[in-house]
Write a protein that holds these residues in place. Structure first.
Motif: not given
Lengths: 400, 65
Positions: A57, A61, A338, A344-346, A348, B9, B11, B13, B53-54, B56-57
Protein backbone atom coordinates in the motif's frame (compact mmCIF):
# COMPACT_ATOMS: atom_id res chain seq x y z
CA UNK A 1 18.43 0.26 8.79
CA UNK A 2 19.51 -2.09 6.05
CA UNK A 3 19.45 -5.81 6.70
CA UNK A 4 21.75 -8.31 5.09
CA UNK A 5 20.46 -9.77 1.84
CA UNK A 6 20.72 -13.39 0.84
CA UNK A 7 23.71 -13.93 -1.43
CA UNK A 8 21.47 -15.13 -4.21
CA UNK A 9 18.37 -13.00 -4.84
CA UNK A 10 15.20 -14.92 -5.65
CA UNK A 11 14.71 -15.66 -9.33
CA UNK A 12 11.47 -13.97 -10.47
CA UNK A 13 8.85 -15.22 -11.12
CA UNK A 14 9.01 -18.05 -8.59
CA UNK A 15 7.10 -21.28 -9.28
CA UNK A 16 3.76 -21.94 -7.65
CA UNK A 17 3.53 -24.63 -4.99
CA UNK A 18 1.12 -27.48 -4.38
CA UNK A 19 -1.97 -25.29 -4.03
CA UNK A 20 -2.80 -23.62 -7.36
CA UNK A 21 -4.88 -20.93 -5.63
CA UNK A 22 -2.03 -19.77 -3.39
CA UNK A 23 0.82 -17.44 -4.39
CA UNK A 24 4.25 -19.04 -4.93
CA UNK A 25 5.59 -20.24 -1.54
CA UNK A 26 8.74 -18.15 -2.08
CA UNK A 27 6.69 -14.94 -2.05
CA UNK A 28 4.93 -15.99 1.13
CA UNK A 29 8.27 -16.79 2.73
CA UNK A 30 9.60 -13.41 1.63
CA UNK A 31 6.57 -11.70 3.19
CA UNK A 32 7.29 -13.37 6.53
CA UNK A 33 11.07 -13.01 6.53
CA UNK A 34 12.03 -10.13 4.25
CA UNK A 35 9.01 -8.23 2.94
CA UNK A 36 11.17 -5.87 0.88
CA UNK A 37 13.72 -8.05 -0.89
CA UNK A 38 15.84 -8.26 -4.04
CA UNK A 39 14.84 -10.42 -7.00
CA UNK A 40 16.50 -11.27 -10.32
CA UNK A 41 14.43 -10.89 -13.48
CA UNK A 42 14.49 -12.86 -16.77
CA UNK A 43 17.18 -10.58 -18.28
CA UNK A 44 19.49 -10.84 -15.27
CA UNK A 45 18.57 -7.38 -13.99
CA UNK A 46 17.60 -6.96 -10.36
CA UNK A 47 14.80 -5.07 -8.70
CA UNK A 48 12.89 -5.03 -5.42
CA UNK A 49 9.92 -7.21 -4.57
CA UNK A 50 7.42 -6.01 -1.94
CA UNK A 51 5.15 -8.65 -0.44
CA UNK A 52 3.55 -7.33 2.77
CA UNK A 53 0.16 -5.59 2.72
CA UNK A 54 1.39 -2.45 4.51
CA UNK A 55 4.40 -1.89 2.24
CA UNK A 56 2.48 -2.72 -0.94
CA UNK A 57 0.00 0.00 0.00
CA UNK A 58 2.79 2.41 0.87
CA UNK A 59 4.56 1.98 -2.47
CA UNK A 60 1.44 2.04 -4.61
CA UNK A 61 0.02 5.12 -2.89
CA UNK A 62 3.23 7.17 -3.11
CA UNK A 63 3.68 8.73 -6.52
CA UNK A 64 7.40 9.08 -5.97
CA UNK A 65 7.21 5.48 -7.10
CA UNK A 66 6.56 6.16 -10.75
CA UNK A 67 4.47 4.19 -13.24
CA UNK A 68 6.34 5.73 -16.17
CA UNK A 69 7.68 2.75 -18.10
CA UNK A 70 10.07 4.96 -20.09
CA UNK A 71 12.13 5.77 -16.98
CA UNK A 72 15.43 3.86 -16.58
CA UNK A 73 15.15 1.08 -14.03
CA UNK A 74 11.45 0.42 -14.63
CA UNK A 75 11.07 -3.36 -14.12
CA UNK A 76 9.62 -5.48 -16.93
CA UNK A 77 8.73 -9.09 -16.14
CA UNK A 78 8.97 -10.22 -19.79
CA UNK A 79 10.87 -8.99 -22.88
CA UNK A 80 7.53 -8.58 -24.67
CA UNK A 81 6.30 -6.07 -22.15
CA UNK A 82 9.53 -4.12 -22.33
CA UNK A 83 9.27 -3.97 -26.12
CA UNK A 84 5.66 -2.77 -25.96
CA UNK A 85 6.35 -0.07 -23.43
CA UNK A 86 9.19 1.40 -25.45
CA UNK A 87 7.38 1.50 -28.77
CA UNK A 88 3.85 2.70 -28.24
CA UNK A 89 2.02 5.76 -27.06
CA UNK A 90 1.93 5.22 -23.32
CA UNK A 91 -1.47 4.25 -22.06
CA UNK A 92 -2.59 5.75 -18.79
CA UNK A 93 -1.47 2.84 -16.63
CA UNK A 94 2.12 3.66 -17.59
CA UNK A 95 1.90 7.41 -16.98
CA UNK A 96 2.17 9.56 -13.87
CA UNK A 97 -0.01 12.45 -12.76
CA UNK A 98 -0.87 15.02 -13.99
CA UNK A 99 -1.02 13.38 -17.44
CA UNK A 100 -2.42 10.15 -16.00
CA UNK A 101 -5.14 12.03 -14.09
CA UNK A 102 -6.09 14.03 -17.19
CA UNK A 103 -6.65 10.85 -19.22
CA UNK A 104 -8.22 8.85 -16.40
CA UNK A 105 -10.77 11.56 -15.67
CA UNK A 106 -12.05 11.20 -19.22
CA UNK A 107 -13.18 7.69 -18.22
CA UNK A 108 -14.01 7.68 -14.50
CA UNK A 109 -17.63 8.80 -14.92
CA UNK A 110 -18.35 5.86 -17.24
CA UNK A 111 -17.24 3.30 -14.67
CA UNK A 112 -18.57 4.82 -11.47
CA UNK A 113 -20.85 2.79 -9.22
CA UNK A 114 -24.04 4.67 -10.15
CA UNK A 115 -23.50 3.92 -13.84
CA UNK A 116 -22.61 0.26 -13.41
CA UNK A 117 -25.51 -0.39 -11.06
CA UNK A 118 -27.85 0.80 -13.81
CA UNK A 119 -26.34 -1.88 -16.06
CA UNK A 120 -27.34 -4.73 -13.71
CA UNK A 121 -30.53 -5.83 -15.53
CA UNK A 122 -28.74 -5.70 -18.88
CA UNK A 123 -25.78 -7.71 -17.58
CA UNK A 124 -28.16 -10.22 -15.98
CA UNK A 125 -29.80 -10.77 -19.38
CA UNK A 126 -26.40 -11.24 -21.03
CA UNK A 127 -25.35 -13.74 -18.35
CA UNK A 128 -28.64 -15.67 -18.67
CA UNK A 129 -28.32 -15.71 -22.47
CA UNK A 130 -24.83 -17.21 -22.44
CA UNK A 131 -25.87 -19.74 -19.81
CA UNK A 132 -28.95 -20.68 -21.88
CA UNK A 133 -26.73 -21.25 -24.88
CA UNK A 134 -24.22 -23.31 -22.92
CA UNK A 135 -27.02 -25.49 -21.54
CA UNK A 136 -28.58 -25.83 -25.00
CA UNK A 137 -25.24 -27.03 -26.44
CA UNK A 138 -25.22 -29.70 -23.74
CA UNK A 139 -22.67 -31.04 -21.29
CA UNK A 140 -19.76 -31.18 -21.12
CA UNK A 141 -18.97 -27.54 -21.84
CA UNK A 142 -15.90 -25.37 -21.38
CA UNK A 143 -17.00 -22.79 -18.84
CA UNK A 144 -14.21 -20.44 -19.95
CA UNK A 145 -15.17 -20.12 -23.63
CA UNK A 146 -18.92 -20.51 -23.23
CA UNK A 147 -19.56 -18.43 -20.12
CA UNK A 148 -16.69 -16.70 -18.31
CA UNK A 149 -15.06 -15.06 -21.34
CA UNK A 150 -18.03 -14.02 -23.50
CA UNK A 151 -19.84 -12.21 -20.64
CA UNK A 152 -17.27 -9.46 -19.95
CA UNK A 153 -16.27 -9.43 -23.60
CA UNK A 154 -19.79 -8.56 -24.74
CA UNK A 155 -20.26 -6.07 -21.90
CA UNK A 156 -17.08 -4.12 -22.66
CA UNK A 157 -17.94 -4.14 -26.38
CA UNK A 158 -21.34 -2.61 -25.62
CA UNK A 159 -19.78 0.06 -23.40
CA UNK A 160 -17.01 0.93 -25.84
CA UNK A 161 -19.16 0.73 -28.97
CA UNK A 162 -17.14 -2.14 -30.48
CA UNK A 163 -18.90 -4.72 -32.68
CA UNK A 164 -19.13 -7.98 -30.74
CA UNK A 165 -19.11 -9.93 -34.02
CA UNK A 166 -15.37 -9.15 -34.10
CA UNK A 167 -14.78 -10.72 -30.68
CA UNK A 168 -12.70 -13.66 -31.97
CA UNK A 169 -10.36 -11.16 -33.67
CA UNK A 170 -9.56 -9.18 -30.54
CA UNK A 171 -9.76 -12.08 -28.08
CA UNK A 172 -7.03 -13.93 -29.98
CA UNK A 173 -4.83 -10.86 -30.13
CA UNK A 174 -5.40 -9.97 -26.46
CA UNK A 175 -4.34 -13.49 -25.62
CA UNK A 176 -1.09 -13.13 -27.55
CA UNK A 177 -0.36 -9.80 -25.86
CA UNK A 178 -0.89 -11.26 -22.39
CA UNK A 179 0.97 -14.53 -22.96
CA UNK A 180 4.32 -14.54 -21.19
CA UNK A 181 5.83 -16.82 -23.85
CA UNK A 182 4.77 -14.80 -26.90
CA UNK A 183 7.75 -13.55 -28.87
CA UNK A 184 8.34 -9.82 -29.18
CA UNK A 185 7.37 -10.03 -32.87
CA UNK A 186 4.11 -11.82 -32.10
CA UNK A 187 3.24 -9.21 -29.50
CA UNK A 188 4.10 -6.35 -31.84
CA UNK A 189 1.91 -7.80 -34.56
CA UNK A 190 -1.03 -8.39 -32.22
CA UNK A 191 -0.74 -4.88 -30.82
CA UNK A 192 -0.48 -3.30 -34.26
CA UNK A 193 -3.50 -5.17 -35.55
CA UNK A 194 -5.58 -4.25 -32.53
CA UNK A 195 -4.47 -0.63 -32.64
CA UNK A 196 -5.30 -0.40 -36.36
CA UNK A 197 -8.68 -1.96 -35.69
CA UNK A 198 -9.46 0.55 -32.96
CA UNK A 199 -8.10 3.48 -34.93
CA UNK A 200 -10.39 2.63 -37.83
CA UNK A 201 -13.21 2.35 -35.33
CA UNK A 202 -12.38 5.82 -33.97
CA UNK A 203 -12.43 7.23 -37.51
CA UNK A 204 -15.81 5.62 -38.11
CA UNK A 205 -17.22 7.05 -34.86
CA UNK A 206 -16.13 10.49 -36.02
CA UNK A 207 -18.47 10.09 -39.00
CA UNK A 208 -21.16 8.03 -37.27
CA UNK A 209 -21.23 8.91 -33.57
CA UNK A 210 -23.06 6.77 -31.00
CA UNK A 211 -23.23 6.84 -27.19
CA UNK A 212 -20.32 4.41 -26.64
CA UNK A 213 -17.11 5.40 -24.85
CA UNK A 214 -14.95 5.44 -28.00
CA UNK A 215 -17.36 7.76 -29.76
CA UNK A 216 -17.51 10.12 -26.80
CA UNK A 217 -13.73 10.17 -26.46
CA UNK A 218 -13.51 11.12 -30.13
CA UNK A 219 -16.20 13.77 -29.68
CA UNK A 220 -14.29 15.49 -26.85
CA UNK A 221 -11.81 16.64 -29.47
CA UNK A 222 -8.87 16.47 -27.02
CA UNK A 223 -7.35 13.23 -28.31
CA UNK A 224 -6.08 12.10 -31.69
CA UNK A 225 -7.50 8.89 -33.13
CA UNK A 226 -4.23 7.13 -32.23
CA UNK A 227 -4.64 8.19 -28.59
CA UNK A 228 -8.26 7.07 -28.57
CA UNK A 229 -7.12 3.73 -30.01
CA UNK A 230 -4.51 3.36 -27.23
CA UNK A 231 -7.15 4.02 -24.58
CA UNK A 232 -9.63 1.71 -26.28
CA UNK A 233 -7.04 -1.04 -26.44
CA UNK A 234 -6.37 -0.78 -22.71
CA UNK A 235 -10.09 -0.93 -21.86
CA UNK A 236 -10.78 -3.76 -24.28
CA UNK A 237 -7.94 -5.98 -23.05
CA UNK A 238 -8.33 -5.09 -19.36
CA UNK A 239 -12.10 -5.38 -19.65
CA UNK A 240 -12.38 -8.98 -20.61
CA UNK A 241 -9.33 -11.00 -19.58
CA UNK A 242 -9.50 -10.03 -15.92
CA UNK A 243 -13.20 -10.58 -15.22
CA UNK A 244 -13.22 -13.71 -17.38
CA UNK A 245 -10.45 -15.33 -15.39
CA UNK A 246 -11.90 -14.27 -12.06
CA UNK A 247 -15.22 -15.87 -13.05
CA UNK A 248 -13.79 -19.24 -14.06
CA UNK A 249 -11.26 -19.41 -11.24
CA UNK A 250 -13.98 -18.45 -8.73
CA UNK A 251 -16.18 -21.24 -10.08
CA UNK A 252 -13.35 -23.72 -9.65
CA UNK A 253 -12.45 -22.50 -6.15
CA UNK A 254 -16.08 -22.89 -5.06
CA UNK A 255 -16.41 -26.34 -6.63
CA UNK A 256 -13.31 -27.35 -4.65
CA UNK A 257 -14.79 -26.02 -1.40
CA UNK A 258 -18.27 -27.55 -1.01
CA UNK A 259 -18.81 -26.04 2.44
CA UNK A 260 -18.30 -22.49 1.18
CA UNK A 261 -20.38 -23.18 -1.92
CA UNK A 262 -23.23 -24.53 0.22
CA UNK A 263 -23.04 -21.39 2.31
CA UNK A 264 -23.37 -19.18 -0.77
CA UNK A 265 -26.28 -21.25 -2.11
CA UNK A 266 -28.06 -21.07 1.25
CA UNK A 267 -27.55 -17.33 1.47
CA UNK A 268 -27.46 -15.69 -2.00
CA UNK A 269 -27.29 -12.21 -0.40
CA UNK A 270 -23.75 -13.15 0.60
CA UNK A 271 -22.61 -12.79 -3.00
CA UNK A 272 -21.22 -9.24 -2.67
CA UNK A 273 -19.05 -10.14 0.30
CA UNK A 274 -18.20 -13.45 -1.36
CA UNK A 275 -16.90 -11.75 -4.49
CA UNK A 276 -14.63 -9.48 -2.41
CA UNK A 277 -13.25 -12.55 -0.66
CA UNK A 278 -12.73 -14.38 -3.95
CA UNK A 279 -10.89 -11.32 -5.31
CA UNK A 280 -8.63 -11.39 -2.25
CA UNK A 281 -8.15 -15.14 -2.18
CA UNK A 282 -7.44 -15.60 -5.89
CA UNK A 283 -5.58 -12.34 -6.71
CA UNK A 284 -5.34 -13.10 -10.44
CA UNK A 285 -3.01 -10.18 -11.25
CA UNK A 286 -0.12 -12.33 -10.14
CA UNK A 287 3.01 -10.99 -11.78
CA UNK A 288 3.54 -7.89 -9.66
CA UNK A 289 2.60 -4.24 -10.20
CA UNK A 290 5.74 -2.47 -11.47
CA UNK A 291 7.01 0.91 -10.28
CA UNK A 292 10.35 2.72 -10.29
CA UNK A 293 11.58 4.97 -7.47
CA UNK A 294 12.20 8.58 -8.52
CA UNK A 295 14.02 9.43 -5.29
CA UNK A 296 15.64 7.47 -2.48
CA UNK A 297 12.89 5.95 -0.37
CA UNK A 298 12.89 3.89 2.83
CA UNK A 299 10.27 1.14 2.78
CA UNK A 300 10.01 -1.57 5.42
CA UNK A 301 13.46 -0.66 6.70
CA UNK A 302 15.13 -1.01 3.28
CA UNK A 303 16.47 1.87 1.24
CA UNK A 304 15.20 1.82 -2.33
CA UNK A 305 17.40 4.11 -4.40
CA UNK A 306 16.18 6.46 -7.10
CA UNK A 307 16.12 4.55 -10.38
CA UNK A 308 15.53 1.15 -8.79
CA UNK A 309 12.52 -0.91 -9.82
CA UNK A 310 9.89 -2.37 -7.48
CA UNK A 311 7.36 -5.15 -8.03
CA UNK A 312 4.35 -5.01 -5.70
CA UNK A 313 3.00 -8.52 -5.16
CA UNK A 314 -0.69 -8.08 -4.52
CA UNK A 315 -1.22 -11.85 -4.31
CA UNK A 316 1.16 -12.08 -1.35
CA UNK A 317 -0.24 -8.91 0.26
CA UNK A 318 -3.74 -10.35 0.09
CA UNK A 319 -2.59 -13.37 2.11
CA UNK A 320 -0.95 -11.25 4.81
CA UNK A 321 -1.98 -12.73 8.17
CA UNK A 322 -1.48 -9.37 9.87
CA UNK A 323 -4.47 -8.06 7.92
CA UNK A 324 -6.50 -11.18 7.11
CA UNK A 325 -6.64 -13.82 9.85
CA UNK A 326 -6.37 -17.39 8.50
CA UNK A 327 -5.59 -15.76 5.18
CA UNK A 328 -5.06 -19.06 3.37
CA UNK A 329 -8.68 -20.03 3.92
CA UNK A 330 -11.51 -19.01 1.67
CA UNK A 331 -14.17 -17.54 3.95
CA UNK A 332 -17.00 -16.01 1.94
CA UNK A 333 -18.39 -14.08 4.89
CA UNK A 334 -15.04 -12.53 5.79
CA UNK A 335 -14.58 -8.76 5.96
CA UNK A 336 -12.06 -8.50 3.11
CA UNK A 337 -12.61 -4.96 1.88
CA UNK A 338 -8.98 -4.07 2.55
CA UNK A 339 -7.79 -6.40 -0.20
CA UNK A 340 -5.60 -4.91 -2.90
CA UNK A 341 -6.76 -7.18 -5.75
CA UNK A 342 -7.58 -4.10 -7.84
CA UNK A 343 -4.24 -2.51 -6.94
CA UNK A 344 -3.90 0.60 -4.82
CA UNK A 345 -2.98 4.25 -5.36
CA UNK A 346 -4.19 6.48 -8.18
CA UNK A 347 -3.82 3.65 -10.70
CA UNK A 348 -6.24 1.38 -8.88
CA UNK A 349 -8.50 -0.42 -11.35
CA UNK A 350 -10.82 2.00 -13.09
CA UNK A 351 -13.30 -0.71 -14.03
CA UNK A 352 -13.68 -2.25 -10.59
CA UNK A 353 -17.36 -1.28 -10.13
CA UNK A 354 -18.14 -2.97 -13.45
CA UNK A 355 -16.02 -6.01 -12.57
CA UNK A 356 -17.87 -6.35 -9.25
CA UNK A 357 -21.31 -6.26 -10.87
CA UNK A 358 -20.26 -8.75 -13.57
CA UNK A 359 -18.70 -11.13 -11.04
CA UNK A 360 -21.60 -10.93 -8.60
CA UNK A 361 -24.10 -11.74 -11.34
CA UNK A 362 -21.98 -14.37 -13.10
CA UNK A 363 -21.14 -16.31 -9.91
CA UNK A 364 -24.61 -16.11 -8.36
CA UNK A 365 -26.41 -17.06 -11.59
CA UNK A 366 -24.11 -19.96 -12.42
CA UNK A 367 -24.57 -21.76 -9.11
CA UNK A 368 -28.26 -20.90 -8.77
CA UNK A 369 -29.23 -22.14 -12.21
CA UNK A 370 -26.93 -25.18 -12.31
CA UNK A 371 -27.22 -26.83 -8.89
CA UNK A 372 -25.49 -29.97 -10.18
CA UNK A 373 -22.47 -28.16 -11.62
CA UNK A 374 -19.28 -30.24 -11.40
CA UNK A 375 -15.95 -30.75 -13.13
CA UNK A 376 -16.00 -32.89 -16.27
CA UNK A 377 -12.31 -33.80 -15.98
CA UNK A 378 -10.14 -34.79 -13.01
CA UNK A 379 -9.04 -31.78 -11.01
CA UNK A 380 -5.41 -32.82 -11.54
CA UNK A 381 -5.81 -32.34 -15.31
CA UNK A 382 -6.80 -28.68 -15.14
CA UNK A 383 -4.23 -26.41 -16.77
CA UNK A 384 -3.59 -23.27 -14.76
CA UNK A 385 -2.46 -20.04 -16.42
CA UNK A 386 0.97 -19.82 -14.84
CA UNK A 387 2.21 -18.67 -18.27
CA UNK A 388 -0.15 -15.70 -18.61
CA UNK A 389 -0.11 -12.14 -17.28
CA UNK A 390 -3.53 -12.81 -15.76
CA UNK A 391 -3.85 -16.01 -13.72
CA UNK A 392 -6.75 -18.43 -14.05
CA UNK A 393 -7.45 -21.65 -15.91
CA UNK A 394 -7.02 -22.27 -19.63
CA UNK A 395 -10.17 -24.37 -19.79
CA UNK A 396 -12.76 -25.49 -17.26
CA UNK A 397 -14.74 -28.46 -18.62
CA UNK A 398 -17.95 -28.86 -16.62
CA UNK A 399 -21.13 -30.93 -16.54
CA UNK A 400 -24.38 -30.24 -14.68
CA UNK B 1 -16.04 13.25 13.65
CA UNK B 2 -15.35 15.66 10.80
CA UNK B 3 -14.57 14.48 7.25
CA UNK B 4 -12.82 16.29 4.43
CA UNK B 5 -11.97 15.24 0.88
CA UNK B 6 -9.32 16.34 -1.58
CA UNK B 7 -10.80 16.38 -5.09
CA UNK B 8 -7.36 16.91 -6.65
CA UNK B 9 -6.00 13.73 -5.12
CA UNK B 10 -9.15 11.68 -5.83
CA UNK B 11 -8.83 9.15 -8.68
CA UNK B 12 -12.52 8.26 -8.82
CA UNK B 13 -12.17 4.61 -7.82
CA UNK B 14 -15.46 4.79 -5.91
CA UNK B 15 -14.24 2.84 -2.88
CA UNK B 16 -15.74 5.43 -0.54
CA UNK B 17 -19.16 5.23 -2.20
CA UNK B 18 -19.04 1.48 -1.85
CA UNK B 19 -18.18 1.80 1.85
CA UNK B 20 -20.58 4.60 2.90
CA UNK B 21 -22.99 5.86 0.22
CA UNK B 22 -24.65 8.03 2.90
CA UNK B 23 -21.50 10.13 3.18
CA UNK B 24 -19.77 9.97 -0.21
CA UNK B 25 -20.94 10.29 -3.80
CA UNK B 26 -19.25 10.77 -7.19
CA UNK B 27 -19.69 13.77 -9.49
CA UNK B 28 -21.73 12.97 -12.59
CA UNK B 29 -19.28 14.60 -14.98
CA UNK B 30 -15.99 12.95 -13.93
CA UNK B 31 -16.62 10.46 -11.11
CA UNK B 32 -14.61 12.51 -8.61
CA UNK B 33 -15.64 12.40 -4.95
CA UNK B 34 -18.50 14.53 -3.64
CA UNK B 35 -18.86 14.78 0.13
CA UNK B 36 -22.50 14.53 1.19
CA UNK B 37 -22.06 14.81 4.93
CA UNK B 38 -18.95 16.28 6.55
CA UNK B 39 -20.23 15.50 10.06
CA UNK B 40 -21.58 11.96 9.72
CA UNK B 41 -23.65 10.44 12.56
CA UNK B 42 -21.95 8.10 15.02
CA UNK B 43 -23.41 4.93 13.52
CA UNK B 44 -21.49 5.59 10.29
CA UNK B 45 -18.13 6.36 11.87
CA UNK B 46 -16.71 2.85 11.50
CA UNK B 47 -17.59 2.75 7.79
CA UNK B 48 -16.17 6.23 7.24
CA UNK B 49 -12.88 5.10 8.79
CA UNK B 50 -12.93 2.09 6.46
CA UNK B 51 -13.56 4.43 3.50
CA UNK B 52 -10.49 6.49 4.46
CA UNK B 53 -8.40 3.33 4.80
CA UNK B 54 -9.41 1.83 1.48
CA UNK B 55 -9.25 5.10 -0.47
CA UNK B 56 -6.42 4.31 -2.90
CA UNK B 57 -5.25 7.89 -3.36
CA UNK B 58 -5.47 9.09 0.25
CA UNK B 59 -8.08 11.70 -0.63
CA UNK B 60 -10.17 11.31 2.54
CA UNK B 61 -9.21 12.81 5.86
CA UNK B 62 -11.02 11.90 9.06
CA UNK B 63 -10.67 14.25 12.02
CA UNK B 64 -11.78 12.51 15.18
CA UNK B 65 -13.25 14.97 17.66
Amino acid sequence: MTTAHPVEPLSFPAPRGACPFAPPPAYEQARREQPVSRVTLWDGSQCWMVTRHAEVRTVLRDQRFSSDASLPGFPFVTDGRRALANETISNLIRLDDPEHARLRRMLTADFMIKKTEVLRPRIQRIVDDFLDRMVAHGAPADLVTEYALPIPSLVICLLLGVDYVDHAYFQERSRVMLHNHSTVDQIRQARDELTDYLQQLAERKRREPDDGIISRLVARGELGDDEVATMGLLLLVAGHETTANMTSLSALALLRDPAQLARLRAEPALVKTAVEELLRFLSIVHSGLPRVATEDMVVGGETIRAGEGVLCMISAANRDEEVFATADQLDLARESRRHVAFGFGVHQCLGQPLARVELQIAVETLFRRLPGLQLAIPYEDIRFRTDMAIYGVHELPVTW
Amino acid sequence: MRVSVDTHRCCGSGQCVLAVPEVFDQREEDGIVRLLDHRPPAELHADVRTAATVCPSGAIEVHEA
